[in-house]
Scaffold this motif. Structure first.
Motif, short mmCIF file in Angstrom:
data_model
loop_
_atom_site.label_atom_id
_atom_site.label_comp_id
_atom_site.label_asym_id
_atom_site.label_seq_id
_atom_site.Cartn_x
_atom_site.Cartn_y
_atom_site.Cartn_z
N LEU A 1 0.82 -1.21 0.00
CA LEU A 1 0.00 0.00 0.00
C LEU A 1 0.85 1.26 0.00
O LEU A 1 0.51 2.24 -0.66
N VAL A 2 1.96 1.23 0.72
CA VAL A 2 2.88 2.37 0.72
C VAL A 2 3.41 2.61 -0.69
O VAL A 2 3.44 3.75 -1.17
N GLY A 3 3.82 1.55 -1.37
CA GLY A 3 4.31 1.68 -2.74
C GLY A 3 3.27 2.29 -3.67
O GLY A 3 3.57 3.19 -4.46
N GLN A 4 2.03 1.83 -3.55
CA GLN A 4 0.94 2.38 -4.37
C GLN A 4 0.70 3.84 -4.02
O GLN A 4 0.51 4.68 -4.91
N TYR A 5 0.70 4.14 -2.74
CA TYR A 5 0.46 5.51 -2.28
C TYR A 5 1.54 6.46 -2.81
O TYR A 5 1.25 7.55 -3.30
#
Length: 175
Positions: free
Chosen positions: A157-161
């Motif tokens: 999720l951090v990567g997507q964010y």
């Protein structure tokens, strides 16, 4: 420089006069790279109870800082070396401003002061040292993390964010 370790990422200077040299920064950077989050800070204030908190902080390129705000406390940041985008948000998580920052010699913004209760984060483009000052005493409850951003432990999720934030930063920069 003599220090006391509060945690693997937080050191306090025990010297009466805190001074740092280039070799001290190199030592701090090496210590940060041994940590899972690749960051470290040295506090020149004497304890979490101090009324003014003054820190020299290192973050490795790509470090994720969960967007957050400080309740009732302004924050100033002076970039020593490296490169970041400081991203400011409204309470709903919409980007309101992006400050592209580097050291003084770059001609870019090298200093900011943001008011209390302002959601913000930094996107670390390069390995970066910065000087940060905020009000004390430290109380973890005074730092509110944004519910609309992922927890640093949620790597996917951090990567997507961060990918979404990159697109937003590009759009902001082209205005």
């Amino acid at each position: 420089m003599r220090t006391m370790k509060e945690s693997s990422e937080v050191l306090y200077s025990t010297d009466n006069v805190t001074s740092l040299s280039e070799s001290d920064l190199g030592s701090l950077q090496r210590m940060a790279l041994e940590q899972p989050r690749r960051r470290i800070r040295i506090c020149s204030h004497k304890s979490p109870k101090a009324l003014v908190h003054e820190m020299l902080i290192y973050h490795h390129a790509g470090t994720y800082v969960h967007p957050h705000k400080h309740v009732g406390k302004d924050e100033s940041l002076h970039l020593i070396y490296g490169e970041i985008d400081c991203v400011l948000f409204n309470d709903k998580g919409q980007v309101t401003e992006v400050l592209t920052m580097s050291d003084y010699a770059s001609g870019k913004t090298f200093y900011y002061r943001i008011p209390a209760n302002t959601y913000h984060t930094q996107v670390f483009r390069k390995n970066t040292f910065f000087h940060e000052v905020t009000g004390g005493p430290f109380d973890r409850a005074d730092t509110v993390v944004a519910r609309w951003a992922p927890n640093e432990k949620e790597k996917v999720l951090v990567g997507q964010y961060l990918t979404e934030m990159e697109e937003t930063i590009k759009r902001q920069s082209s205005r």
